[in-house]
Design an enzyme around this catalytic site. Structure first.
Site, PDB file in Angstrom:
ATOM      1  N   LYS A  34      -4.673 -13.438  29.160  1.00 14.95           N
ATOM      2  CA  LYS A  34      -5.605 -12.316  29.030  1.00 14.95           C
ATOM      3  C   LYS A  34      -5.923 -11.763  30.414  1.00 14.95           C
ATOM      4  CE  LYS A  34     -10.199 -12.755  28.015  1.00 14.95           C
ATOM      5  NZ  LYS A  34     -11.011 -11.851  28.824  1.00 14.95           N
ATOM      6  N   ASP A  61      -7.553  -6.907  28.129  1.00 15.56           N
ATOM      7  CA  ASP A  61      -8.938  -6.889  27.630  1.00 15.56           C
ATOM      8  C   ASP A  61      -9.781  -5.926  28.457  1.00 15.56           C
ATOM      9  OD1 ASP A  61     -11.270  -7.545  26.310  1.00 15.56           O
ATOM     10  OD2 ASP A  61     -11.581  -9.411  27.407  1.00 15.56           O
ATOM     11  N   LYS A  63     -11.504  -3.349  26.854  1.00 13.83           N
ATOM     12  CA  LYS A  63     -12.579  -2.894  25.944  1.00 13.83           C
ATOM     13  C   LYS A  63     -12.811  -1.384  26.026  1.00 13.83           C
ATOM     14  CE  LYS A  63     -15.036  -7.331  25.997  1.00 13.83           C
ATOM     15  NZ  LYS A  63     -14.319  -8.039  27.073  1.00 13.83           N
ATOM     16  N   ASP A  66     -14.474   5.356  24.275  1.00 15.35           N
ATOM     17  CA  ASP A  66     -14.511   6.731  24.772  1.00 15.35           C
ATOM     18  C   ASP A  66     -14.218   7.653  23.586  1.00 15.35           C
ATOM     19  OD1 ASP A  66     -14.326   9.003  26.558  1.00 15.35           O
ATOM     20  OD2 ASP A  66     -13.774   7.601  28.141  1.00 15.35           O
ATOM     21  N   THR A 122     -21.519 -10.716  23.041  1.00 19.51           N
ATOM     22  CA  THR A 122     -22.306 -11.936  22.792  1.00 19.51           C
ATOM     23  C   THR A 122     -23.473 -12.062  23.770  1.00 19.51           C
ATOM     24  OG1 THR A 122     -20.619 -13.113  24.027  1.00 19.51           O
ATOM     25  CG2 THR A 122     -20.550 -13.347  21.642  1.00 19.51           C
ATOM     26  N   ARG A 213     -11.837 -21.138  32.235  1.00 17.52           N
ATOM     27  CA  ARG A 213     -12.127 -22.171  33.237  1.00 17.52           C
ATOM     28  C   ARG A 213     -11.652 -23.590  32.921  1.00 17.52           C
ATOM     29  NH1 ARG A 213     -18.030 -19.873  33.734  1.00 17.52           N
ATOM     30  NH2 ARG A 213     -17.403 -19.319  31.625  1.00 17.52           N
TER      31      ARG A 213
END
Ligand code: C5P
Length: 242
Positions: A34, A61, A63, A66, A122, A213
Protein backbone atom coordinates in the site's frame (compact mmCIF):
# COMPACT_ATOMS: atom_id res chain seq x y z
CA UNK A 1 -7.55 -16.58 -3.34
CA UNK A 2 -4.05 -17.39 -2.17
CA UNK A 3 -3.79 -16.36 1.50
CA UNK A 4 -0.54 -14.51 0.81
CA UNK A 5 -2.53 -12.26 -1.54
CA UNK A 6 -4.68 -11.26 1.42
CA UNK A 7 -1.78 -9.53 3.13
CA UNK A 8 -1.11 -5.91 2.15
CA UNK A 9 2.05 -4.32 3.54
CA UNK A 10 1.63 -0.59 4.26
CA UNK A 11 4.72 1.03 2.78
CA UNK A 12 4.64 3.89 5.29
CA UNK A 13 8.19 5.11 4.74
CA UNK A 14 9.46 8.59 3.85
CA UNK A 15 11.16 7.87 0.53
CA UNK A 16 11.90 5.55 -2.38
CA UNK A 17 15.22 4.36 -0.94
CA UNK A 18 13.58 3.03 2.22
CA UNK A 19 10.70 1.63 0.14
CA UNK A 20 13.06 -0.30 -2.14
CA UNK A 21 14.99 -1.60 0.86
CA UNK A 22 11.96 -2.92 2.67
CA UNK A 23 10.41 -4.49 -0.45
CA UNK A 24 13.69 -6.24 -1.19
CA UNK A 25 14.03 -7.44 2.41
CA UNK A 26 10.49 -8.83 2.44
CA UNK A 27 11.15 -10.67 -0.81
CA UNK A 28 8.61 -13.37 -1.61
CA UNK A 29 6.84 -13.13 1.75
CA UNK A 30 4.40 -10.46 0.45
CA UNK A 31 3.14 -9.46 -2.97
CA UNK A 32 0.97 -6.39 -2.36
CA UNK A 33 2.08 -2.99 -1.02
CA UNK A 34 0.00 0.00 0.00
CA UNK A 35 1.38 3.36 -1.06
CA UNK A 36 -0.20 6.23 0.81
CA UNK A 37 0.00 10.00 0.87
CA UNK A 38 3.40 10.18 2.59
CA UNK A 39 5.40 8.15 0.06
CA UNK A 40 3.41 9.30 -2.97
CA UNK A 41 3.76 12.98 -2.08
CA UNK A 42 7.48 12.57 -1.54
CA UNK A 43 8.28 10.49 -4.59
CA UNK A 44 5.42 10.82 -7.07
CA UNK A 45 4.19 8.16 -9.50
CA UNK A 46 7.63 6.70 -10.26
CA UNK A 47 7.61 4.81 -6.97
CA UNK A 48 4.37 3.12 -8.10
CA UNK A 49 5.73 2.34 -11.57
CA UNK A 50 8.90 0.82 -10.11
CA UNK A 51 6.98 -1.43 -7.74
CA UNK A 52 4.60 -2.58 -10.47
CA UNK A 53 7.54 -3.19 -12.83
CA UNK A 54 9.13 -5.41 -10.16
CA UNK A 55 6.06 -7.67 -10.25
CA UNK A 56 4.39 -6.44 -7.06
CA UNK A 57 0.80 -5.31 -6.76
CA UNK A 58 0.12 -1.76 -5.61
CA UNK A 59 -2.77 -0.48 -3.53
CA UNK A 60 -2.75 3.29 -4.08
CA UNK A 61 -4.33 4.78 -0.97
CA UNK A 62 -4.84 8.45 -1.85
CA UNK A 63 -8.52 8.59 -0.81
CA UNK A 64 -9.82 10.71 -3.69
CA UNK A 65 -12.68 13.07 -2.86
CA UNK A 66 -13.59 15.66 -5.49
CA UNK A 67 -16.13 16.35 -8.24
CA UNK A 68 -16.93 13.25 -10.35
CA UNK A 69 -15.05 14.45 -13.43
CA UNK A 70 -11.84 15.12 -11.48
CA UNK A 71 -11.99 11.84 -9.59
CA UNK A 72 -12.63 9.89 -12.80
CA UNK A 73 -9.57 11.51 -14.38
CA UNK A 74 -7.42 10.69 -11.34
CA UNK A 75 -8.65 7.07 -11.41
CA UNK A 76 -7.70 6.82 -15.08
CA UNK A 77 -4.20 8.12 -14.26
CA UNK A 78 -3.86 5.61 -11.43
CA UNK A 79 -5.01 2.79 -13.70
CA UNK A 80 -2.34 3.77 -16.21
CA UNK A 81 0.25 3.41 -13.46
CA UNK A 82 -0.83 -0.20 -13.11
CA UNK A 83 -2.28 -0.09 -9.59
CA UNK A 84 -4.46 -3.02 -8.51
CA UNK A 85 -6.51 -1.25 -5.84
CA UNK A 86 -7.22 2.35 -4.96
CA UNK A 87 -9.33 4.36 -2.52
CA UNK A 88 -11.99 7.06 -2.79
CA UNK A 89 -14.16 8.66 -0.09
CA UNK A 90 -17.70 7.31 -0.12
CA UNK A 91 -18.84 10.70 1.22
CA UNK A 92 -18.09 12.11 -2.26
CA UNK A 93 -21.52 10.74 -3.12
CA UNK A 94 -23.05 8.30 -5.62
CA UNK A 95 -22.19 10.26 -8.74
CA UNK A 96 -18.55 10.51 -7.76
CA UNK A 97 -18.39 6.82 -6.84
CA UNK A 98 -20.00 5.73 -10.09
CA UNK A 99 -17.64 7.96 -12.08
CA UNK A 100 -14.67 6.35 -10.30
CA UNK A 101 -15.92 2.81 -10.92
CA UNK A 102 -16.66 3.53 -14.58
CA UNK A 103 -13.24 5.12 -15.12
CA UNK A 104 -11.54 2.08 -13.59
CA UNK A 105 -13.55 -0.47 -15.55
CA UNK A 106 -13.17 1.35 -18.86
CA UNK A 107 -9.48 1.98 -18.51
CA UNK A 108 -7.42 0.51 -21.35
CA UNK A 109 -4.81 -0.50 -18.74
CA UNK A 110 -4.06 -4.22 -18.41
CA UNK A 111 -5.04 -4.21 -14.74
CA UNK A 112 -8.39 -2.60 -13.97
CA UNK A 113 -8.01 -1.31 -10.44
CA UNK A 114 -10.51 -2.29 -7.77
CA UNK A 115 -12.13 0.86 -6.39
CA UNK A 116 -12.39 0.70 -2.61
CA UNK A 117 -14.46 3.19 -0.65
CA UNK A 118 -13.52 4.70 2.69
CA UNK A 119 -16.67 5.29 4.74
CA UNK A 120 -16.00 7.19 7.99
CA UNK A 121 -12.40 7.77 9.01
CA UNK A 122 -11.68 5.78 12.17
CA UNK A 123 -10.29 8.96 13.75
CA UNK A 124 -13.85 10.39 13.87
CA UNK A 125 -16.22 9.83 16.78
CA UNK A 126 -19.99 10.27 17.12
CA UNK A 127 -19.46 13.83 18.40
CA UNK A 128 -17.19 14.69 15.45
CA UNK A 129 -20.00 13.59 13.11
CA UNK A 130 -22.47 15.76 14.99
CA UNK A 131 -20.14 18.71 14.54
CA UNK A 132 -20.20 18.00 10.79
CA UNK A 133 -23.98 18.07 10.81
CA UNK A 134 -24.37 14.29 10.59
CA UNK A 135 -26.96 12.95 13.00
CA UNK A 136 -26.64 9.33 14.09
CA UNK A 137 -23.65 7.34 15.25
CA UNK A 138 -20.50 6.32 13.40
CA UNK A 139 -21.67 2.76 12.75
CA UNK A 140 -24.95 3.87 11.13
CA UNK A 141 -23.00 6.25 8.92
CA UNK A 142 -20.50 3.50 8.01
CA UNK A 143 -23.37 1.19 7.04
CA UNK A 144 -25.15 3.92 5.07
CA UNK A 145 -22.00 4.87 3.11
CA UNK A 146 -21.04 1.20 2.70
CA UNK A 147 -24.40 0.48 1.06
CA UNK A 148 -24.00 3.55 -1.15
CA UNK A 149 -20.54 2.43 -2.28
CA UNK A 150 -21.74 -1.06 -3.01
CA UNK A 151 -24.73 0.19 -5.01
CA UNK A 152 -22.37 2.41 -7.02
CA UNK A 153 -20.35 -0.66 -8.01
CA UNK A 154 -17.28 -0.26 -5.82
CA UNK A 155 -15.30 -3.47 -5.42
CA UNK A 156 -15.06 -3.11 -1.69
CA UNK A 157 -14.58 -1.00 1.41
CA UNK A 158 -11.87 -0.10 3.86
CA UNK A 159 -13.18 -0.85 7.35
CA UNK A 160 -12.01 -1.63 10.86
CA UNK A 161 -12.55 -5.23 11.98
CA UNK A 162 -15.47 -4.16 14.15
CA UNK A 163 -17.14 -2.44 11.21
CA UNK A 164 -16.27 -5.39 8.94
CA UNK A 165 -18.46 -7.70 10.97
CA UNK A 166 -21.46 -5.37 10.71
CA UNK A 167 -20.83 -4.61 7.04
CA UNK A 168 -20.68 -8.31 6.14
CA UNK A 169 -23.94 -8.89 7.98
CA UNK A 170 -25.64 -5.97 6.28
CA UNK A 171 -24.16 -6.16 2.78
CA UNK A 172 -23.41 -9.82 2.16
CA UNK A 173 -20.40 -11.65 0.79
CA UNK A 174 -19.54 -10.53 -2.67
CA UNK A 175 -17.36 -7.50 -2.08
CA UNK A 176 -13.95 -6.98 -0.55
CA UNK A 177 -13.32 -5.60 2.93
CA UNK A 178 -9.83 -4.27 3.57
CA UNK A 179 -8.99 -4.05 7.25
CA UNK A 180 -6.12 -2.10 8.85
CA UNK A 181 -5.24 -2.07 12.56
CA UNK A 182 -4.06 -5.69 12.49
CA UNK A 183 -1.46 -6.93 14.97
CA UNK A 184 -0.13 -10.46 15.24
CA UNK A 185 -0.66 -11.91 18.71
CA UNK A 186 1.80 -10.31 21.15
CA UNK A 187 2.84 -7.36 18.92
CA UNK A 188 2.76 -3.71 20.05
CA UNK A 189 -0.38 -1.76 19.11
CA UNK A 190 1.56 1.41 18.21
CA UNK A 191 -0.87 4.34 18.01
CA UNK A 192 -3.82 2.17 16.94
CA UNK A 193 -6.52 2.43 19.60
CA UNK A 194 -8.22 -0.84 18.71
CA UNK A 195 -6.29 -3.69 17.17
CA UNK A 196 -7.21 -7.21 16.15
CA UNK A 197 -5.20 -10.32 15.34
CA UNK A 198 -5.18 -11.64 11.76
CA UNK A 199 -7.38 -14.51 12.95
CA UNK A 200 -10.01 -12.15 14.38
CA UNK A 201 -9.94 -9.92 11.28
CA UNK A 202 -10.62 -12.91 9.00
CA UNK A 203 -13.33 -14.16 11.36
CA UNK A 204 -14.92 -10.68 11.23
CA UNK A 205 -15.17 -10.97 7.45
CA UNK A 206 -12.06 -9.14 6.23
CA UNK A 207 -10.83 -10.07 2.75
CA UNK A 208 -7.52 -8.19 2.85
CA UNK A 209 -5.45 -7.17 5.88
CA UNK A 210 -3.28 -4.06 5.88
CA UNK A 211 -0.24 -4.34 8.13
CA UNK A 212 2.46 -1.70 8.50
CA UNK A 213 4.64 -1.33 11.58
CA UNK A 214 4.53 -4.95 12.81
CA UNK A 215 6.36 -5.80 9.56
CA UNK A 216 8.33 -2.61 8.84
CA UNK A 217 9.72 -2.39 12.37
CA UNK A 218 10.32 -6.11 12.92
CA UNK A 219 13.92 -7.28 13.33
CA UNK A 220 13.23 -9.63 10.42
CA UNK A 221 10.48 -8.13 8.19
CA UNK A 222 10.37 -11.12 5.83
CA UNK A 223 9.80 -13.49 8.72
CA UNK A 224 7.18 -11.18 10.26
CA UNK A 225 5.31 -10.97 6.94
CA UNK A 226 5.50 -14.74 6.47
CA UNK A 227 4.19 -15.34 9.99
CA UNK A 228 1.22 -13.06 9.37
CA UNK A 229 0.52 -14.71 5.99
CA UNK A 230 0.62 -18.09 7.79
CA UNK A 231 -1.78 -16.81 10.48
CA UNK A 232 -4.11 -15.60 7.72
CA UNK A 233 -3.90 -18.99 5.96
CA UNK A 234 -4.71 -20.86 9.18
CA UNK A 235 -7.65 -18.54 9.90
CA UNK A 236 -9.00 -19.01 6.35
CA UNK A 237 -8.80 -22.80 6.72
CA UNK A 238 -10.66 -22.56 10.02
CA UNK A 239 -13.37 -20.34 8.48
CA UNK A 240 -13.75 -22.81 5.60
CA UNK A 241 -14.41 -25.77 7.92
CA UNK A 242 -16.31 -23.75 10.56
O1 C5P B 1 1.46 0.49 11.02
P1 C5P B 1 0.04 0.05 10.94
O2 C5P B 1 -0.13 -1.45 10.78
O3 C5P B 1 -0.82 0.63 12.03
O4 C5P B 1 -0.45 0.69 9.55
C1 C5P B 1 -1.77 0.62 9.14
C2 C5P B 1 -1.95 1.33 7.84
O5 C5P B 1 -3.35 1.39 7.56
C3 C5P B 1 -1.47 2.78 7.81
O6 C5P B 1 -1.02 3.04 6.46
C4 C5P B 1 -2.70 3.58 8.13
O7 C5P B 1 -2.67 4.87 7.57
C5 C5P B 1 -3.78 2.75 7.48
N1 C5P B 1 -5.10 2.93 8.06
C6 C5P B 1 -5.39 2.73 9.41
N2 C5P B 1 -6.63 2.91 9.89
C7 C5P B 1 -7.60 3.28 9.07
C8 C5P B 1 -7.36 3.46 7.72
C9 C5P B 1 -6.07 3.28 7.24
O8 C5P B 1 -4.52 2.37 10.16
N3 C5P B 1 -8.81 3.40 9.54
Amino acid sequence: MNSQDRLIVALDVPGATQARQIVQTIGDAATTYKIGKQLFTAEGPQVVRDLVASGRKVFLDLKYHDIPNTVAAAVRSAAELGVSMMTVHASGGSKMLRAAVEAASQSPAKTKPMVLAVTVLTSLSDSDLLELGIAGDVLSQVLRLGALARAAGCGGLVASAQEARELRKALGEDFAIVTPGVRPAGASAGDQARVVTPKDAIAAGATYLVVGRPILEAPNPAQAAQQIADEIAAACRQEAVG
